[in-house]
Design a protein around this motif. Structure first.
Motif, mmCIF file in Angstrom:
data_model
loop_
_atom_site.group_PDB
_atom_site.id
_atom_site.type_symbol
_atom_site.label_atom_id
_atom_site.label_comp_id
_atom_site.label_asym_id
_atom_site.label_seq_id
_atom_site.Cartn_x
_atom_site.Cartn_y
_atom_site.Cartn_z
ATOM 1 N N VAL A 166 -79.778 43.247 28.882
ATOM 2 C CA VAL A 166 -78.410 42.717 28.798
ATOM 3 C C VAL A 166 -77.635 43.446 27.702
ATOM 4 N N LEU A 167 -78.287 43.703 26.584
ATOM 5 C CA LEU A 167 -77.645 44.455 25.502
ATOM 6 C C LEU A 167 -77.290 45.859 25.960
ATOM 7 N N LYS A 168 -78.208 46.517 26.642
ATOM 8 C CA LYS A 168 -77.963 47.890 27.091
ATOM 9 C C LYS A 168 -76.769 47.954 28.054
ATOM 10 N N ILE A 169 -76.705 46.989 28.970
ATOM 11 C CA ILE A 169 -75.592 46.950 29.924
ATOM 12 C C ILE A 169 -74.271 46.728 29.197
ATOM 13 N N ASN A 170 -74.254 45.777 28.260
ATOM 14 C CA ASN A 170 -73.021 45.495 27.531
ATOM 15 C C ASN A 170 -72.608 46.648 26.632
ATOM 16 N N GLN A 171 -73.561 47.321 26.030
ATOM 17 C CA GLN A 171 -73.237 48.495 25.218
ATOM 18 C C GLN A 171 -72.627 49.595 26.069
ATOM 19 N N SER B 236 -63.429 45.966 35.547
ATOM 20 C CA SER B 236 -64.320 45.476 36.611
ATOM 21 C C SER B 236 -65.181 46.606 37.157
ATOM 22 N N ASP B 237 -64.575 47.762 37.377
ATOM 23 C CA ASP B 237 -65.327 48.919 37.873
ATOM 24 C C ASP B 237 -66.325 49.409 36.827
ATOM 25 N N ILE B 238 -65.896 49.419 35.579
ATOM 26 C CA ILE B 238 -66.784 49.835 34.487
ATOM 27 C C ILE B 238 -68.008 48.933 34.435
ATOM 28 N N ALA B 239 -67.782 47.632 34.569
ATOM 29 C CA ALA B 239 -68.883 46.667 34.488
ATOM 30 C C ALA B 239 -69.889 46.896 35.610
ATOM 31 N N VAL B 240 -69.402 47.113 36.814
ATOM 32 C CA VAL B 240 -70.301 47.354 37.947
ATOM 33 C C VAL B 240 -71.118 48.617 37.718
ATOM 34 N N GLU B 241 -70.456 49.661 37.225
ATOM 35 C CA GLU B 241 -71.157 50.908 36.952
ATOM 36 C C GLU B 241 -72.186 50.734 35.836
ATOM 37 N N ALA B 242 -71.890 49.840 34.893
ATOM 38 C CA ALA B 242 -72.832 49.596 33.795
ATOM 39 C C ALA B 242 -74.039 48.780 34.243
ATOM 40 N N GLY B 243 -73.876 48.035 35.351
ATOM 41 C CA GLY B 243 -75.009 47.305 35.874
ATOM 42 C C GLY B 243 -74.833 45.811 36.024
ATOM 43 N N ASP B 244 -73.641 45.278 35.646
ATOM 44 C CA ASP B 244 -73.426 43.836 35.763
ATOM 45 C C ASP B 244 -71.928 43.565 35.777
ATOM 46 N N LYS C 3 -70.373 41.009 35.307
ATOM 47 C CA LYS C 3 -69.960 40.067 34.270
ATOM 48 C C LYS C 3 -69.610 40.754 32.947
ATOM 49 N N ALA C 4 -69.897 42.052 32.844
ATOM 50 C CA ALA C 4 -69.653 42.773 31.589
ATOM 51 C C ALA C 4 -68.221 43.289 31.464
ATOM 52 N N ALA C 5 -67.342 42.916 32.399
ATOM 53 C CA ALA C 5 -65.955 43.393 32.326
ATOM 54 C C ALA C 5 -65.279 42.936 31.034
ATOM 55 N N ASN C 6 -65.617 41.729 30.572
ATOM 56 C CA ASN C 6 -65.012 41.250 29.328
ATOM 57 C C ASN C 6 -65.415 42.121 28.137
ATOM 58 N N ILE C 7 -66.649 42.596 28.142
ATOM 59 C CA ILE C 7 -67.114 43.456 27.047
ATOM 60 C C ILE C 7 -66.443 44.829 27.117
ATOM 61 N N ALA C 8 -66.213 45.321 28.333
ATOM 62 C CA ALA C 8 -65.484 46.589 28.487
ATOM 63 C C ALA C 8 -64.080 46.480 27.908
ATOM 64 N N LEU C 9 -63.427 45.343 28.149
ATOM 65 C CA LEU C 9 -62.080 45.158 27.604
ATOM 66 C C LEU C 9 -62.099 45.003 26.090
ATOM 67 N N ILE D 15 -58.730 34.296 34.452
ATOM 68 C CA ILE D 15 -59.044 33.119 35.247
ATOM 69 C C ILE D 15 -60.466 32.675 34.946
ATOM 70 N N GLY D 16 -60.768 31.441 35.320
ATOM 71 C CA GLY D 16 -62.075 30.895 35.016
ATOM 72 C C GLY D 16 -63.209 31.726 35.583
ATOM 73 N N GLY D 17 -64.240 31.913 34.769
ATOM 74 C CA GLY D 17 -65.411 32.654 35.209
ATOM 75 C C GLY D 17 -65.421 34.121 34.853
ATOM 76 N N GLN D 18 -64.342 34.621 34.217
ATOM 77 C CA GLN D 18 -64.272 36.049 33.877
ATOM 78 C C GLN D 18 -64.794 36.366 32.476
ATOM 79 N N GLY D 19 -65.207 35.371 31.739
ATOM 80 C CA GLY D 19 -65.727 35.624 30.407
ATOM 81 C C GLY D 19 -64.681 35.632 29.311
ATOM 82 N N ASN D 20 -63.519 35.060 29.603
ATOM 83 C CA ASN D 20 -62.437 35.033 28.616
ATOM 84 C C ASN D 20 -62.813 34.283 27.352
ATOM 85 N N VAL D 21 -63.454 33.126 27.537
ATOM 86 C CA VAL D 21 -63.776 32.285 26.384
ATOM 87 C C VAL D 21 -64.796 32.977 25.483
#
Length: 210
Positions: free
Chosen positions: A187-192, A142-150, A152-158, A16-22
């Motif tokens: 931001v890089l550290k969180i996404n990594q 979503s849980d991974i992203a929160v634990e990583a610190g943001d 919004k990073a759920a898309n990177i986890a996937l 859905i919109g806002g999840q970082g799909n694009v």
């Protein structure tokens, strides 16, 4: 450059919109293009700013110039950011060779929150996704992203999880390298961190590509 499991290889990224799909589809498509594949991308949007459906078609070939839309029943990989949206796409695009990786955390539409609509039990969604695909992996992105610190990073986890699928056209090293080119500093550290946790989620299930 890996030999594609299927040529053309068809990937759907949905949510859905806002999840970082694009952003996720752009990362996958541009990385494939830089590696020498021919890539076509098509995107469809609902009322994305209000949490509507967003879907990207990413089609990859070693030799062909492709149309942007994936035919019904011919998706090889579906990356889903929301379970019901993943199921909607799977019902139309999944076939016997489809692999699915998705976040099982629901994002309830306004109608459900107001009590005017119902949302299917998540257990039913999981069961149907398993039945309509060759593999279906849940990743708590979503849980991974929160634990990583943001969050919004759920898309990177996937994307990390996607890189560990047996049928993925991109390996972990290739996608990890892209992160260092796209992001900097904290931001890089969180996404990594999110990316690595997404990889680990598939490895723990025994579905990794190594």
């Amino acid at each position: 450059m890996k030999t594609l499991r299927f040529d053309p290889l068809n990937i759907i990224i949905c949510g859905i919109g806002g999840q970082g799909n694009v952003l996720a589809s752009e990362i996958v498509a541009s990385t494939m293009n830089e590696l020498g594949y021919r890539v076509a991308v098509g995107e469809t949007y609902g009322a994305s700013q209000r949490g509507g459906s967003v879907m990207s078609h990413v089609r990859v070939s070693e030799t062909e110039d492709l149309g942007v839309l994936i035919p019904s029943g011919e998706a090889h990989i579906i990356i889903g950011f929301e379970p019901l949206e993943t199921l909607r796409m799977a019902r139309h695009y999944a076939g016997p060779d489809t692999m699915i990786v998705y976040d099982p955390r629901p994002v309830y539409p306004l109608g459900v929150l107001q009590g005017n609509q119902s949302y299917p039990p998540i257990e039913d969604i999981i069961k149907e996704l398993e039945e309509c695909s060759s593999e279906a992996h849940t990743v708590a992105a979503s849980d991974i992203a929160v634990e990583a610190g943001d969050s919004k990073a759920a898309n990177i986890a996937l994307l990390g999880a996607f890189s560990r699928l047996t049928g993925s056209p991109l390996n972990t090293e290739e996608l990890s390298k892209v992160l260092t080119q796209r992001f900097q500093g904290d931001v890089l550290k969180i996404n990594q961190k999110a990316f690595e946790a997404g990889c680990a989620a598939i490895d723990e299930k025994g579905g990794n590509a190594s």
